[in-house]
Design a protein around this motif. Sequence first.
Motif, PDB file in Angstrom:
ATOM      1  N   VAL A  31     124.688  98.420  11.962  1.00 36.09           N
ATOM      2  CA  VAL A  31     124.610  99.587  12.839  1.00 36.09           C
ATOM      3  C   VAL A  31     124.479  99.154  14.296  1.00 36.09           C
ATOM      4  O   VAL A  31     125.092  99.744  15.183  1.00 36.09           O
ATOM      5  N   CYS A  32     123.690  98.093  14.564  1.00 39.92           N
ATOM      6  CA  CYS A  32     123.505  97.664  15.957  1.00 39.92           C
ATOM      7  C   CYS A  32     124.833  97.202  16.569  1.00 39.92           C
ATOM      8  O   CYS A  32     125.095  97.453  17.739  1.00 39.92           O
ATOM      9  N   GLU A  33     125.683  96.549  15.786  1.00 37.63           N
ATOM     10  CA  GLU A  33     126.986  96.124  16.300  1.00 37.63           C
ATOM     11  C   GLU A  33     127.873  97.328  16.576  1.00 37.63           C
ATOM     12  O   GLU A  33     128.561  97.383  17.606  1.00 37.63           O
ATOM     13  N   LEU A  34     127.878  98.286  15.664  1.00 44.83           N
ATOM     14  CA  LEU A  34     128.693  99.484  15.863  1.00 44.83           C
ATOM     15  C   LEU A  34     128.199 100.306  17.049  1.00 44.83           C
ATOM     16  O   LEU A  34     129.010 100.836  17.817  1.00 44.83           O
ATOM     17  N   THR A  35     126.897 100.381  17.219  1.00 47.73           N
ATOM     18  CA  THR A  35     126.328 101.099  18.361  1.00 47.73           C
ATOM     19  C   THR A  35     126.774 100.466  19.675  1.00 47.73           C
ATOM     20  O   THR A  35     127.207 101.155  20.601  1.00 47.73           O
ATOM     21  N   GLU A  36     126.692  99.155  19.738  1.00 51.50           N
ATOM     22  CA  GLU A  36     127.118  98.420  20.939  1.00 51.50           C
ATOM     23  C   GLU A  36     128.616  98.596  21.190  1.00 51.50           C
ATOM     24  O   GLU A  36     129.051  98.893  22.297  1.00 51.50           O
ATOM     25  N   ALA A  37     129.404  98.419  20.151  1.00 55.41           N
ATOM     26  CA  ALA A  37     130.862  98.488  20.294  1.00 55.41           C
ATOM     27  C   ALA A  37     131.334  99.883  20.694  1.00 55.41           C
ATOM     28  O   ALA A  37     132.214 100.019  21.550  1.00 55.41           O
ATOM     29  N   LEU A  38     130.766 100.894  20.072  1.00 59.53           N
ATOM     30  CA  LEU A  38     131.217 102.259  20.318  1.00 59.53           C
ATOM     31  C   LEU A  38     130.578 102.893  21.553  1.00 59.53           C
ATOM     32  O   LEU A  38     131.009 103.950  22.002  1.00 59.53           O
ATOM     33  N   GLY A  39     129.531 102.250  22.093  1.00 52.45           N
ATOM     34  CA  GLY A  39     128.873 102.777  23.287  1.00 52.45           C
ATOM     35  C   GLY A  39     128.188 104.111  23.044  1.00 52.45           C
ATOM     36  O   GLY A  39     128.132 104.958  23.930  1.00 52.45           O
ATOM     37  N   GLU A  40     127.687 104.294  21.835  1.00 53.86           N
ATOM     38  CA  GLU A  40     127.026 105.547  21.457  1.00 53.86           C
ATOM     39  C   GLU A  40     125.596 105.246  21.051  1.00 53.86           C
ATOM     40  O   GLU A  40     125.246 104.110  20.753  1.00 53.86           O
ATOM     41  N   SER A  41     124.779 106.277  20.978  1.00 52.72           N
ATOM     42  CA  SER A  41     123.382 106.108  20.569  1.00 52.72           C
ATOM     43  C   SER A  41     123.319 105.778  19.076  1.00 52.72           C
ATOM     44  O   SER A  41     124.207 106.161  18.303  1.00 52.72           O
ATOM     45  N   GLN A  42     122.253 105.104  18.694  1.00 54.72           N
ATOM     46  CA  GLN A  42     122.075 104.732  17.291  1.00 54.72           C
ATOM     47  C   GLN A  42     122.030 105.962  16.381  1.00 54.72           C
ATOM     48  O   GLN A  42     122.682 105.971  15.338  1.00 54.72           O
ATOM     49  N   PRO A  43     121.304 107.041  16.745  1.00 56.36           N
ATOM     50  CA  PRO A  43     121.303 108.211  15.860  1.00 56.36           C
ATOM     51  C   PRO A  43     122.700 108.816  15.669  1.00 56.36           C
ATOM     52  O   PRO A  43     123.054 109.228  14.566  1.00 56.36           O
ATOM     53  N   LYS A  44     123.488 108.857  16.738  1.00 51.73           N
ATOM     54  CA  LYS A  44     124.838 109.421  16.627  1.00 51.73           C
ATOM     55  C   LYS A  44     125.711 108.562  15.726  1.00 51.73           C
ATOM     56  O   LYS A  44     126.401 109.066  14.840  1.00 51.73           O
ATOM     57  N   VAL A  45     125.675 107.251  15.928  1.00 46.33           N
ATOM     58  CA  VAL A  45     126.484 106.347  15.104  1.00 46.33           C
ATOM     59  C   VAL A  45     126.039 106.440  13.650  1.00 46.33           C
ATOM     60  O   VAL A  45     126.875 106.544  12.740  1.00 46.33           O
ATOM     61  N   SER A  46     124.739 106.422  13.403  1.00 45.95           N
ATOM     62  CA  SER A  46     124.227 106.501  12.031  1.00 45.95           C
ATOM     63  C   SER A  46     124.640 107.806  11.354  1.00 45.95           C
ATOM     64  O   SER A  46     124.970 107.817  10.168  1.00 45.95           O
ATOM     65  N   ARG A  47     124.623 108.896  12.107  1.00 52.62           N
ATOM     66  CA  ARG A  47     125.038 110.188  11.537  1.00 52.62           C
ATOM     67  C   ARG A  47     126.506 110.149  11.122  1.00 52.62           C
ATOM     68  O   ARG A  47     126.873 110.595  10.028  1.00 52.62           O
ATOM     69  N   HIS A  48     127.363 109.584  11.974  1.00 53.19           N
ATOM     70  CA  HIS A  48     128.784 109.496  11.633  1.00 53.19           C
ATOM     71  C   HIS A  48     129.026 108.543  10.467  1.00 53.19           C
ATOM     72  O   HIS A  48     129.863 108.817   9.595  1.00 53.19           O
ATOM     73  N   LEU A  49     128.293 107.454  10.420  1.00 53.16           N
ATOM     74  CA  LEU A  49     128.432 106.527   9.292  1.00 53.16           C
ATOM     75  C   LEU A  49     128.003 107.191   7.992  1.00 53.16           C
ATOM     76  O   LEU A  49     128.640 106.992   6.941  1.00 53.16           O
TER      77      LEU A  49
END
Length: 113
Positions: A31-49
């Motif tokens: 998740v931390c890599e995806l958050t960094e790559a996508l430039g989005e907040s961790q909660p937003k990335v986790s919700r989409h995942l």
Amino acid sequence: MLDTLTFLKCLAEPTRLNAMLLLQQEGELCVCELTEALGESQPKVSRHLAQLRQCGLLLDSREGQWVYYRLHPELPAWAQGLLREAGLGGNAALAAAKAALGAMANRPGKRCC
């Protein structure tokens, strides 16, 4: 059984599409890599995942507090092919995400941060 309409609906949001394309190209990311790559907040990335996982497109595995995602190995060949082709298109957001991932200062190896 994944049908085309469900697959395309799951990818209709840019964050979900770019996450899937990154995972298709990278294999497995936390998740931390995806958050960094996508430039989005961790909660937003986790919700989409979580939504992609509910669609049956991703699998996750946990190691301590870290969660890793990868494409579901049973994705139909047509879905894998569509992702490969989409990754070859001119997607500026995907290119920026790959660059951000490559520039991540303390990027983990195959197991996380």
